[in-house]
Enzyme design. Structure first.
Site, PDB file in Angstrom:
ATOM      1  CD  GLU A   1       1.954 -12.270  -9.780  1.00  0.00           C
ATOM      2  OE1 GLU A   1       1.338 -12.110  -8.811  1.00  0.00           O
ATOM      3  OE2 GLU A   1       2.769 -11.827 -10.628  1.00  0.00           O
TER       4      GLU A   1
ATOM      5  CD  GLU B   1      -6.395  -2.989 -10.796  1.00  0.00           C
ATOM      6  OE1 GLU B   1      -6.206  -4.047 -11.515  1.00  0.00           O
ATOM      7  OE2 GLU B   1      -5.366  -2.008 -10.221  1.00  0.00           O
TER       8      GLU B   1
ATOM      9  NE  ARG C   1      -2.661 -13.360  -7.150  1.00  0.00           N
ATOM     10  CZ  ARG C   1      -2.759 -13.689  -5.743  1.00  0.00           C
ATOM     11  NH1 ARG C   1      -2.558 -14.770  -5.108  1.00  0.00           N
ATOM     12  NH2 ARG C   1      -3.326 -12.711  -5.042  1.00  0.00           N
TER      13      ARG C   1
ATOM     14  CG  HIS D   1      -0.783  -3.739 -13.207  1.00  0.00           C
ATOM     15  ND1 HIS D   1      -1.840  -4.308 -13.769  1.00  0.00           N
ATOM     16  CD2 HIS D   1      -1.173  -3.607 -11.947  1.00  0.00           C
ATOM     17  CE1 HIS D   1      -2.921  -4.101 -12.794  1.00  0.00           C
ATOM     18  NE2 HIS D   1      -2.390  -3.825 -11.810  1.00  0.00           N
TER      19      HIS D   1
ATOM     20  CG  HIS E   1       4.087  -1.075 -11.871  1.00  0.00           C
ATOM     21  ND1 HIS E   1       4.424  -2.237 -12.125  1.00  0.00           N
ATOM     22  CD2 HIS E   1       3.015  -0.593 -11.266  1.00  0.00           C
ATOM     23  CE1 HIS E   1       3.546  -2.749 -11.198  1.00  0.00           C
ATOM     24  NE2 HIS E   1       2.744  -1.866 -10.579  1.00  0.00           N
TER      25      HIS E   1
ATOM     26  CG  HIS F   1      -2.263   0.762  -8.761  1.00  0.00           C
ATOM     27  ND1 HIS F   1      -1.038   0.529  -9.550  1.00  0.00           N
ATOM     28  CD2 HIS F   1      -3.131  -0.204  -8.742  1.00  0.00           C
ATOM     29  CE1 HIS F   1      -0.947  -0.636 -10.022  1.00  0.00           C
ATOM     30  NE2 HIS F   1      -2.089  -1.164  -9.601  1.00  0.00           N
TER      31      HIS F   1
ATOM     32  CE  LYS G   1      -6.708 -11.249  -7.116  1.00  0.00           C
ATOM     33  NZ  LYS G   1      -6.189  -9.983  -6.564  1.00  0.00           N
TER      34      LYS G   1
ATOM     35  CG  ASN H   1       0.860  -8.567 -12.630  1.00  0.00           C
ATOM     36  OD1 ASN H   1       0.497  -8.016 -11.695  1.00  0.00           O
ATOM     37  ND2 ASN H   1       1.659  -9.560 -12.602  1.00  0.00           N
TER      38      ASN H   1
ATOM     39  CE  LYS I   1       0.058 -11.433  -5.850  1.00  0.00           C
ATOM     40  NZ  LYS I   1       0.597 -10.536  -7.192  1.00  0.00           N
TER      41      LYS I   1
ATOM     42  NE  ARG J   1       7.861 -18.800  15.311  1.00  0.00           N
ATOM     43  CZ  ARG J   1       8.288 -18.744  16.728  1.00  0.00           C
ATOM     44  NH1 ARG J   1       7.129 -19.050  17.560  1.00  0.00           N
ATOM     45  NH2 ARG J   1       9.339 -18.642  16.941  1.00  0.00           N
TER      46      ARG J   1
HETATM   47  N1  NAD Z   1      -3.272  -7.746  -2.319  1.00  0.00           N
HETATM   48  C1  NAD Z   1      -3.492  -7.587  -3.529  1.00  0.00           C
HETATM   49  O1  NAD Z   1      -3.620  -8.466  -4.258  1.00  0.00           O
HETATM   50  C2  NAD Z   1      -3.565  -6.222  -4.020  1.00  0.00           C
HETATM   51  C3  NAD Z   1      -4.168  -6.039  -5.432  1.00  0.00           C
HETATM   52  C4  NAD Z   1      -4.488  -4.593  -5.959  1.00  0.00           C
HETATM   53  C5  NAD Z   1      -3.829  -3.643  -5.126  1.00  0.00           C
HETATM   54  N2  NAD Z   1      -3.366  -3.874  -4.002  1.00  0.00           N
HETATM   55  C6  NAD Z   1      -2.873  -2.697  -3.043  1.00  0.00           C
HETATM   56  O2  NAD Z   1      -3.859  -1.897  -2.632  1.00  0.00           O
HETATM   57  C7  NAD Z   1      -3.851  -0.781  -2.473  1.00  0.00           C
HETATM   58  C8  NAD Z   1      -4.597   0.529  -3.053  1.00  0.00           C
HETATM   59  O3  NAD Z   1      -5.917   0.099  -2.634  1.00  0.00           O
HETATM   60  P1  NAD Z   1      -7.030   1.199  -2.621  1.00  0.00           P
HETATM   61  O4  NAD Z   1      -7.170   1.691  -4.126  1.00  0.00           O
HETATM   62  O5  NAD Z   1      -8.030   0.787  -2.141  1.00  0.00           O
HETATM   63  O6  NAD Z   1      -6.195   2.366  -1.859  1.00  0.00           O
HETATM   64  P2  NAD Z   1      -6.594   2.958  -0.375  1.00  0.00           P
HETATM   65  O7  NAD Z   1      -6.653   1.803   0.578  1.00  0.00           O
HETATM   66  O8  NAD Z   1      -5.370   3.932  -0.276  1.00  0.00           O
HETATM   67  O9  NAD Z   1      -8.061   3.761  -0.426  1.00  0.00           O
HETATM   68  C9  NAD Z   1      -7.910   4.906  -1.376  1.00  0.00           C
HETATM   69  C10 NAD Z   1      -8.617   5.921  -0.427  1.00  0.00           C
HETATM   70  O10 NAD Z   1     -10.033   5.774  -0.233  1.00  0.00           O
HETATM   71  C11 NAD Z   1     -10.231   5.852   1.356  1.00  0.00           C
HETATM   72  N3  NAD Z   1     -11.490   4.944   1.406  1.00  0.00           N
HETATM   73  C12 NAD Z   1     -11.454   3.840   1.542  1.00  0.00           C
HETATM   74  N4  NAD Z   1     -12.702   3.524   1.833  1.00  0.00           N
HETATM   75  C13 NAD Z   1     -13.540   4.441   1.628  1.00  0.00           C
HETATM   76  C14 NAD Z   1     -14.846   4.614   1.727  1.00  0.00           C
HETATM   77  N5  NAD Z   1     -15.826   3.766   1.728  1.00  0.00           N
HETATM   78  N6  NAD Z   1     -15.283   5.877   1.605  1.00  0.00           N
HETATM   79  C15 NAD Z   1     -14.605   6.927   1.425  1.00  0.00           C
HETATM   80  N7  NAD Z   1     -13.276   6.813   1.498  1.00  0.00           N
HETATM   81  C16 NAD Z   1     -12.789   5.484   1.474  1.00  0.00           C
HETATM   82  C17 NAD Z   1      -9.130   5.581   1.777  1.00  0.00           C
HETATM   83  O11 NAD Z   1      -8.888   5.843   3.108  1.00  0.00           O
HETATM   84  C18 NAD Z   1      -7.902   6.107   0.937  1.00  0.00           C
HETATM   85  O12 NAD Z   1      -7.928   7.472   1.357  1.00  0.00           O
HETATM   86  C19 NAD Z   1      -2.194  -0.575  -2.936  1.00  0.00           C
HETATM   87  O13 NAD Z   1      -1.377  -0.413  -1.894  1.00  0.00           O
HETATM   88  C20 NAD Z   1      -2.045  -1.698  -3.812  1.00  0.00           C
HETATM   89  O14 NAD Z   1      -0.711  -2.079  -3.693  1.00  0.00           O
HETATM   90  C21 NAD Z   1      -3.120  -4.952  -3.485  1.00  0.00           C
END
Ligand code: NAD
Length: 349
Positions: free
Chosen positions: A224, A176, A228, A235, A239, A252, A214, A232, A134, A112
């Site tokens: 949100e 972003e 918040r 986005h 999307h 993305h 942020k 988007n 999130k 939990r």
């Molecule tokens: N929680 C939130 O508020 C929020 C906001 C925006 C995005 N997201 C989510 O985040 C995700 C995207 O995150 P991302 O862009 O970090 O992608 P990711 O986590 O897939 O990382 C991108 C790639 O970079 C690699 N990587 C990570 N750190 C590295 C480093 N220091 N050196 C070399 N390679 C490295 C990873 O292994 C992966 O292959 C999506 O799933 C999205 O939905 C969440």
């Protein structure tokens, strides 16, 4: 430098986001680091050298958005049970947004809810995903549809981890950052126009300003219900671009960059922004090696896709548009013909 989180509606939740070289971290509980082989290969040794705990486990899950799913969360939960973790144990998310979202969600579920810490290693996760609580996973119905708002106990952002990040992934994070500046802060936009993000101090300052923005947004509206949603920007269009290209052509952040250009065109059409401002944003995205063009093959089809987005509540499309540079407006009642005419300027027949 430290950015505090103090959620306005839940005053008991506060934590610090530290933007600096990773400090030495000592815990008196069991700790599990959740990471993937890519991040571990580059940086696990460094992280291990900074952590002390009575029991320290490393849980490695496969790399990739396609593994951001319930089965992977369950595999992490199973590992925690096997290592006999208790309610006082702690998880550390060590990776990009995928690792962060999944580790946070797992922490919210284990017995939990146990504590977790974010140590983000991509630019996108440092400026965006690790801030705000999130968490979640994807399923066959869409992205991030299963999850929880679950805040970490702390976030440690060390820009040194970014040195190994591929250039495209770095640029996706910049998208972003530009989004935050255009929506909220004209001075920050002007700073970005001049900024050389290859310079370590400039990069650190850029991350600080994004995290501050942020945090400012999340502190007012954790769940949100209002401001918040402004995050988007780009986005709604992005999307559709991702969906039309089966999530394989663009990262993305790249789709968001295209989406911002489209949103700007609509803002120009509605008189919220002038063409010169839209052009300046496009130029900044291009300077950041981000794509800004996309050929829409079928405008009607593209338009229909808006309704698949979970943010298109009650069949009305919510457009997050810039109001000049540094301002924003949420518009829900734009005439279909106006939107389609703007979409037609993106190369449709
Ligand atoms: N929680 C939130 O508020 C929020 C906001 C925006 C995005 N997201 C989510 O985040 C995700 C995207 O995150 P991302 O862009 O970090 O992608 P990711 O986590 O897939 O990382 C991108 C790639 O970079 C690699 N990587 C990570 N750190 C590295 C480093 N220091 N050196 C070399 N390679 C490295 C990873 O292994 C992966 O292959 C999506 O799933 C999205 O939905 C969440």
């Amino acid at each position: 430098m430290i950015v505090p989180i103090e959620l306005e509606n839940t005053k008991n939740i506060t934590y610090d986001i530290t933007i600096d070289a990773l400090p030495q971290l000592t815990f008196d509980t069991k700790v599990a680091i959740v990471t993937n082989p890519t991040v571990a290969g580059y940086h696990l040794e460094t992280l291990l050298a900074h952590i002390e705990a009575p029991q320290l486990e490393v849980i490695t899950i496969p790399d990739g958005e396609e593994y951001k799913k319930l089965e992977t969360v369950e595999s992490i939960l199973n590992a925690l049970f096997e290592h006999k973790f208790d309610r006082k144990s702690l998880l550390i998310a060590f990776g990009g947004g995928v690792i962060g979202d999944m580790t946070g969600f797992t922490a919210s579920l284990y017995q939990r809810g146990i504590d977790f810490i974010q140590i983000p290693t991509t630019l996108l996760s440092q400026v965006d995903a690790s801030v705000g609580g999130k968490t979640g996973v994807n399923n066959k119905y869409g992205k991030n549809l299963i999850g929880a708002f679950y805040q970490p106990k702390a976030v440690y952002i060390d820009p040194a981890f970014l040195k190994t990040l591929p250039e495209r992934e770095f640029a996706a994070g910049v998208a972003e950052i530009v989004k935050m500046a255009v929506m909220f802060d004209k001075d920050y936009f002007e700073f970005l126009v001049e900024a050389d993000l290859k310079d370590e101090e400039v990069l650190k300052e850029t991350i600080r300003r994004s995290v501050e923005l942020k945090a400012w947004v999340v502190n007012q509206d954790e769940k949100e219900a209002g401001i918040r949603a402004v995050l988007n920007y780009g986005h709604t269009f992005g999307h559709v671009v991702e969906n039309e290209t089966n999530y394989t052509t663009y990262l993305h952040g790249e789709a968001v960059a295209i989406g911002m250009v489209m949103a700007n065109a609509l803002a120009v059409e509605l008189g919220l922004m002038n063409e010169e401002e839209a052009e300046r944003i496009k130029t900044l995205l291009e300077k950041s090696s981000l794509p800004t063009t996309y050929e829409i093959r079928d405008v009607d089809d593209f338009y229909e896709h808006f309704f698949l987005d979970k943010k298109s509540a009650n069949n009305s499309i919510k457009f997050i548009l810039p109001q000049g540079i540094g301002g924003h407006k949420i518009v829900t009642d734009i005439d279909e013909t106006v939107v389609k005419n703007v979409l037609r300027t993106f190369g449709a027949a």
